[in-house]
Design an enzyme around this catalytic site. Structure first.
Site, mmCIF file in Angstrom:
data_model
loop_
_atom_site.group_PDB
_atom_site.id
_atom_site.type_symbol
_atom_site.label_atom_id
_atom_site.label_comp_id
_atom_site.label_asym_id
_atom_site.label_seq_id
_atom_site.Cartn_x
_atom_site.Cartn_y
_atom_site.Cartn_z
ATOM 1 N N GLY A 51 -2.950 -1.741 -0.976
ATOM 2 C CA GLY A 51 -2.833 -2.566 -2.600
ATOM 3 C C GLY A 51 -2.052 -2.118 -3.285
ATOM 4 N N GLN A 100 1.014 -0.024 -11.583
ATOM 5 C CA GLN A 100 1.576 0.220 -10.592
ATOM 6 C C GLN A 100 3.565 0.344 -10.798
ATOM 7 O OE1 GLN A 100 -1.753 -0.097 -7.764
ATOM 8 N NE2 GLN A 100 -1.495 2.279 -8.073
ATOM 9 N N HIS A 122 -7.366 -2.222 -11.903
ATOM 10 C CA HIS A 122 -5.536 -1.566 -12.218
ATOM 11 C C HIS A 122 -5.507 -2.641 -13.607
ATOM 12 C CE1 HIS A 122 -4.375 1.421 -9.534
ATOM 13 N NE2 HIS A 122 -4.602 0.859 -8.776
ATOM 14 N N HIS A 159 -10.659 -2.808 -6.321
ATOM 15 C CA HIS A 159 -9.877 -1.677 -6.503
ATOM 16 C C HIS A 159 -8.302 -2.398 -7.338
ATOM 17 C CE1 HIS A 159 -7.714 2.504 -5.584
ATOM 18 N NE2 HIS A 159 -6.760 1.467 -6.020
ATOM 19 N N GLU A 160 -7.681 -3.636 -7.238
ATOM 20 C CA GLU A 160 -6.854 -4.108 -7.645
ATOM 21 C C GLU A 160 -6.947 -4.360 -8.869
ATOM 22 O OE1 GLU A 160 -4.086 -2.430 -6.852
ATOM 23 O OE2 GLU A 160 -4.930 -1.657 -4.681
ATOM 24 N N CYS A 220 -5.536 5.531 -3.515
ATOM 25 C CA CYS A 220 -4.809 4.454 -4.629
ATOM 26 C C CYS A 220 -4.052 5.621 -4.029
ATOM 27 C CB CYS A 220 -4.883 5.343 -5.703
ATOM 28 S SG CYS A 220 -4.569 4.469 -6.864
ATOM 29 N N LEU A 221 -2.583 4.588 -5.017
ATOM 30 C CA LEU A 221 -1.374 5.105 -4.748
ATOM 31 C C LEU A 221 -0.403 5.860 -6.054
ATOM 32 C CD1 LEU A 221 0.808 2.303 -2.189
ATOM 33 C CD2 LEU A 221 0.242 3.960 -1.477
HETATM 34 NI NI NI Z 1 -4.870 1.955 -7.255
#
Ligand code: NI
Length: 154
Positions: free
Chosen positions: A46, A51, A135, A131-132, A89-90
């Site tokens: 995701g 991000q 953000h 999770h997303e 997480c990226l």
């Molecule tokens: Ni993330």
């Protein structure tokens, strides 16, 4: 389409609250296309707009069944049953940790044209949605980790 640079933990952009998307235009379509390409290139599950430096309420998710785009998403119900599994997480390279998330969540969102829809996700998809969406309110999974795991040893 283009790969966008993924902002990493420590950058204050990641702790900001995002604004709703109000214009469902070509610019939004380009952002979503770029986010999907960036997600796939990074082998992620995701990616949220903040991000890539865009403080708008838009996320893309792919748990292996194709891209799901969620614009202005809101969780409308979550199961009491939870799962405690690890996630990453990226924006937080090389870190994975256990986070408790609902087993099932239902989200209301709009598609890239502004059409509303509802989606129910279980397991990994529910985890990715939670999770997303975090953000979009400036929260990282690191705030919720009960225990970190070292995946480099396996
Ligand atoms: Ni993330």
């Amino acid at each position: 389409m283009a790969i966008r640079r993924i902002i990493k933990i420590g950058d204050e952009t990641l702790s900001k609250k995002c604004r709703p998307v109000t214009d469902f235009n070509a610019r939004l379509a380009t952002l979503l296309d770029d986010m999907a390409e960036t997600l796939h290139e990074a082998n992620g599950v995701g990616l949220a707009a903040p991000q890539v430096g865009i403080l708008k309420r838009a996320v893309v998710i792919d748990v292996g069944e194709g891209i799901i785009e969620l614009i202005n998403p809101k969780i409308v119900s979550s199961s009491e049953e939870t799962t405690n599994d690890y996630e990453g997480c990226l924006s937080v390279p090389e870190k994975w940790g256990y986070v408790e998330r609902p087993q099932t969540v239902t989200v209301k969102a709009e598609d890239r044209s502004g059409n509303p829809f509802e989606l129910t996700g279980e397991g990994l998809l529910a985890r990715a949605i939670c999770h997303e969406l975090d953000h979009l309110d400036g929260h990282l999974f690191t705030e919720k980790v009960s225990e970190y795991v070292d995946l480099s040893e396996t």
